[in-house]
Design a protein around this motif. Structure first.
Motif, PDB file in Angstrom:
ATOM      1  N   SER A 112      58.157  50.655  66.407  1.00  0.00           N
ATOM      2  CA  SER A 112      57.538  50.760  65.082  1.00  0.00           C
ATOM      3  C   SER A 112      58.368  51.711  64.241  1.00  0.00           C
ATOM      4  O   SER A 112      59.168  52.479  64.782  1.00  0.00           O
ATOM      5  N   HIS A 113      58.216  51.632  62.943  1.00  0.00           N
ATOM      6  CA  HIS A 113      58.931  52.600  62.119  1.00  0.00           C
ATOM      7  C   HIS A 113      58.223  52.812  60.789  1.00  0.00           C
ATOM      8  O   HIS A 113      57.490  51.934  60.297  1.00  0.00           O
ATOM      9  N   THR A 114      58.415  53.988  60.238  1.00  0.00           N
ATOM     10  CA  THR A 114      58.004  54.269  58.868  1.00  0.00           C
ATOM     11  C   THR A 114      59.281  54.658  58.131  1.00  0.00           C
ATOM     12  O   THR A 114      60.375  54.554  58.704  1.00  0.00           O
ATOM     13  N   LEU A 115      59.160  55.146  56.938  1.00  0.00           N
ATOM     14  CA  LEU A 115      60.359  55.529  56.196  1.00  0.00           C
ATOM     15  C   LEU A 115      61.115  56.669  56.871  1.00  0.00           C
ATOM     16  O   LEU A 115      62.335  56.741  56.819  1.00  0.00           O
ATOM     17  N   THR A 116      60.357  57.566  57.511  1.00  0.00           N
ATOM     18  CA  THR A 116      61.014  58.744  58.076  1.00  0.00           C
ATOM     19  C   THR A 116      60.915  58.835  59.592  1.00  0.00           C
ATOM     20  O   THR A 116      61.404  59.796  60.189  1.00  0.00           O
ATOM     21  N   GLN A 117      60.267  57.870  60.201  1.00  0.00           N
ATOM     22  CA  GLN A 117      60.089  57.956  61.654  1.00  0.00           C
ATOM     23  C   GLN A 117      60.324  56.595  62.315  1.00  0.00           C
ATOM     24  O   GLN A 117      59.911  55.564  61.768  1.00  0.00           O
ATOM     25  N   ALA A 118      60.983  56.624  63.469  1.00  0.00           N
ATOM     26  CA  ALA A 118      61.183  55.385  64.227  1.00  0.00           C
ATOM     27  C   ALA A 118      60.821  55.643  65.683  1.00  0.00           C
ATOM     28  O   ALA A 118      61.145  56.702  66.234  1.00  0.00           O
ATOM     29  N   VAL A 119      60.098  54.685  66.282  1.00  0.00           N
ATOM     30  CA  VAL A 119      59.771  54.795  67.710  1.00  0.00           C
ATOM     31  C   VAL A 119      60.601  53.732  68.429  1.00  0.00           C
ATOM     32  O   VAL A 119      60.519  52.542  68.103  1.00  0.00           O
ATOM     33  N   VAL A 120      61.426  54.199  69.363  1.00  0.00           N
ATOM     34  CA  VAL A 120      62.400  53.306  69.982  1.00  0.00           C
ATOM     35  C   VAL A 120      62.233  53.301  71.502  1.00  0.00           C
ATOM     36  O   VAL A 120      62.090  54.363  72.123  1.00  0.00           O
ATOM     37  N   LYS A 121      62.250  52.097  72.065  1.00  0.00           N
ATOM     38  CA  LYS A 121      62.194  51.970  73.530  1.00  0.00           C
ATOM     39  C   LYS A 121      63.633  51.788  74.016  1.00  0.00           C
ATOM     40  O   LYS A 121      64.328  50.856  73.589  1.00  0.00           O
TER      41      LYS A 121
END
Lengths: 240, 354
Positions: B39-48
């Motif tokens: 998932s991601h927002t403008l300032t954050q990304a969650v990466v597997k």
């Protein structure tokens, strides 16, 4: 029964050794000039590396302690038959051009040679006796000798020996590819004075050098050896 | 004289002594199998991130050591932006089975390196050869060479094969007689384009993979749109893998590297960087064993059913994540080997997909 056979064998050996018109001596071969050719341009190794194979040139080597014993039977004054039991070094380091510039990357092995030779002495009564001879050389085995070893090691942090000549595995692989037995044809010229003679022998293989042929790899093709042999007679029944 | 003969025979016997076998030091290889944006927002990304650490002392399998408490994220910056990663979770998983693979290896005409950089690239040839040999006979492989402007690609032998021996001599010939440096990048893009077409027609399996071993072009002239090329690879379901054998800073042209990184990340391929911590005595015939360990396992990674680590990272930035861009973050793993403790950098790239 076993004792009887041993006694019989000893008698046979005695008869051969101490028969009339025989000579026994030692051979020493300090210098070898060799050429080994391959049927493809590159040798592929089990560690997935490759080296350029065969520069088709003769290279000279010191062969260390290449030595053996000979037994000579003089049929007439001129004609003689000779057999030997030799432990001879076979050096081919520079025949792998990729190794030639690196330090001490020798592809060297020793074999037991049993040549069967027939020869002719031109001037049996002369001061310097000139002879030519030829025959077949049976080559057995492929010994990696510590004497010729170029293996080096360092001591690592755990005080264990750590060998850093990884090429030793490639050298061994090349040796493994050679037939345990192959036959060479020999031609030679020699000159002797008193009990010592100096011979130059030329050898070429006449049977297959490869243990198995690999169509996708370089296989050994031809082997040429020019060997300097110094022979010294230590037992001469004729003189007795 | 008798003594002389005895001495000679003694020397012969002693010299027949068998040589000891060599000892090879322990080594391990690590890299990233795939990254997936959760998932991601403008300032954050969650990466597997799925990654592997293979250990020689465990027969080239995943390292036995518990690494959970030995992972440290690294903060990075690019331009005015700061990127901070937080480590969320770690588990050992087995990747899904993708079935047999059709893989093409695209190499250039030689080493792509200047002569004094030989150390960095020592072992490219065995790396390619080992991969080809460890893929067959279950999977099919293809070797292609980037050629010249008139003929951008040269397919070695007859294309896909299950007999890797067919490439052995040709591969040696290319790397022994190849060029060290080349200044022209035009054929590369054409070559990739042609190769994708070729793979689409000739591949037996739908699990299609492309490995590009190409680097250090001085100039980077574009005759094809890079995005078009990346989209073409993606639409063809071709996974592009990147084996980076020389350090990033040695690339003559960053645009070329960025293109290969993007192609690799967007198609979700394996990324492996040759570590600089290992020293090998190349002059004495030693090989970069961690690279060879990896290349022997790469085929298993492509097919799937491969045991690896899976970690979740949350990455925050001081600026904004742009959709369609590829970002790079790395973390550090502390490994205990037989001899010493080592800190290993594992970089991973992730794609902010639309």
């Amino acid at each position: 029964m076993r004792k009887f056979l041993i006694i019989l064998l000893l008698i046979v050996i005695r008869q051969i050794v101490f028969a009339q018109k025989t000579e026994i001596g030692i051979i020493y071969s300090p210098i070898l000039v060799s050429k080994l050719t391959f049927d493809e341009n590159y040798i592929i190794f089990n560690d997935y590396t490759s080296l350029t194979a065969g520069d088709n040139k003769f290279h000279a080597y010191f062969t260390g302690i290449s030595t053996g014993v000979f037994y000579k039977y003089k049929h007439t004054k001129n004609l003689f038959f000779q057999t030997e039991l030799d432990f001879f070094g076979n050096n081919f380091g520079s025949q792998i051009p990729d190794w030639a510039s690196s330090r001490e990357k020798n592809f060297t092995y020793s074999s037991i040679d049993i040549p069967l030779i027939c020869g002719y002495t031109f001037n049996p009564g002369g001061k310097y006796k000139l002879k030519i001879y030829g025959g077949l050389n049976n080559k057995f085995g492929k010994f990696i000798t510590a004497f010729y070893s170029t293996l080096s090691y360092t001591i690592n942090d755990n005080m264990n020996q750590e060998y850093y000549y990884a090429d030793i595995s490639r050298k061994k692989e090349l040796i493994k590819k050679i037939n345990f037995y192959y036959l060479n044809i020999v031609g030679a010229i020699g000159i002797s004075r008193f009990a010592t003679s100096v011979d130059f022998r030329l050898e070429k293989n006449i049977t297959n050098l490869n243990k198995t042929k690999n169509n996708y790899n370089a296989n050994f093709k031809d082997l040429f050896l020019i060997r300097l042999c110094l022979c010294h007679t230590i037992h001469n029944k004729i003189q007795n | 004289m008798k003594y002389f003969i005895i001495i000679i025979f003694l020397i012969i016997i002693v010299s027949c002594k068998k040589q000891e076998d060599q000892l090879v030091k322990n080594y391990f290889s690590c890299g990233v199998i795939s990254t997936e944006l959760l998932s991601h927002t403008l300032t954050q990304a969650v990466v597997k991130v799925r990654f592997f650490v293979l250990d020689k002392s465990n027969n080239g399998e995943l390292i036995r050591q518990n690494i959970l408490n030995n992972i440290t994220p690294i903060s990075s910056s690019a331009g005015n932006s700061q990127y901070t990663a937080t480590f969320d979770s770690l588990k050992t998983i087995t990747t899904p089975n993708k079935g047999n693979s059709s893989t093409a290896v695209l190499i250039s005409d030689g080493l792509d390196q200047t002569i004094n950089m030989e150390d960095y690239v020592n072992g490219i040839e065995p790396t390619v050869r080992k991969f080809l040999h460890s893929s067959v006979p279950n999977n099919e492989v293809l070797l292609a060479k980037v050629s010249n402007n008139n003929k951008p690609i040269e397919i070695i032998n007859n294309g896909y094969t299950r007999n890797a021996n067919e490439f052995d001599l040709k591969l040696a010939d290319i790397y022994k007689n190849g060029n060290y440096t080349a200044t022209d990048t035009l054929p590369l893009l054409d070559a990739i384009d042609s190769l994708i077409d070729y793979m689409n027609v000739k591949s037996t399996y739908s699990n299609k993979n492309l490995i590009i071993l190409y680097s250090r072009r001085v100039s980077f002239l574009q005759n094809l749109n890079l995005n078009t090329l990346i989209n073409k690879a993606k639409q063809s379901n071709i996974t592009c893998h990147f084996i980076e054998l020389s350090p990033t800073y040695t690339w003559e042209n960053n645009a070329l590297r960025t293109f290969i990184v993007n192609l690799n990340t967007i198609t979700n391929g394996v990324y492996f960087e040759k570590n600089l911590y290992s020293t090998y005595y190349y002059d004495d015939g030693e090989l970069p064993m961690e690279v060879l360990q990896f290349s022997g396992k790469l085929s298993n990674m492509l097919v799937g059913n491969f045991q690896c680590f899976e970690s979740i990272w949350t990455i925050n930035t001081t600026s904004t994540f742009n959709i369609g861009s590829v970002y790079t973050t790395s973390f550090v793993l502390k490994l205990s080997t037989n001899y010493e403790q080592k800190d290993i950098d594992i970089p991973f790239h992730y794609y902010i997909n639309p």
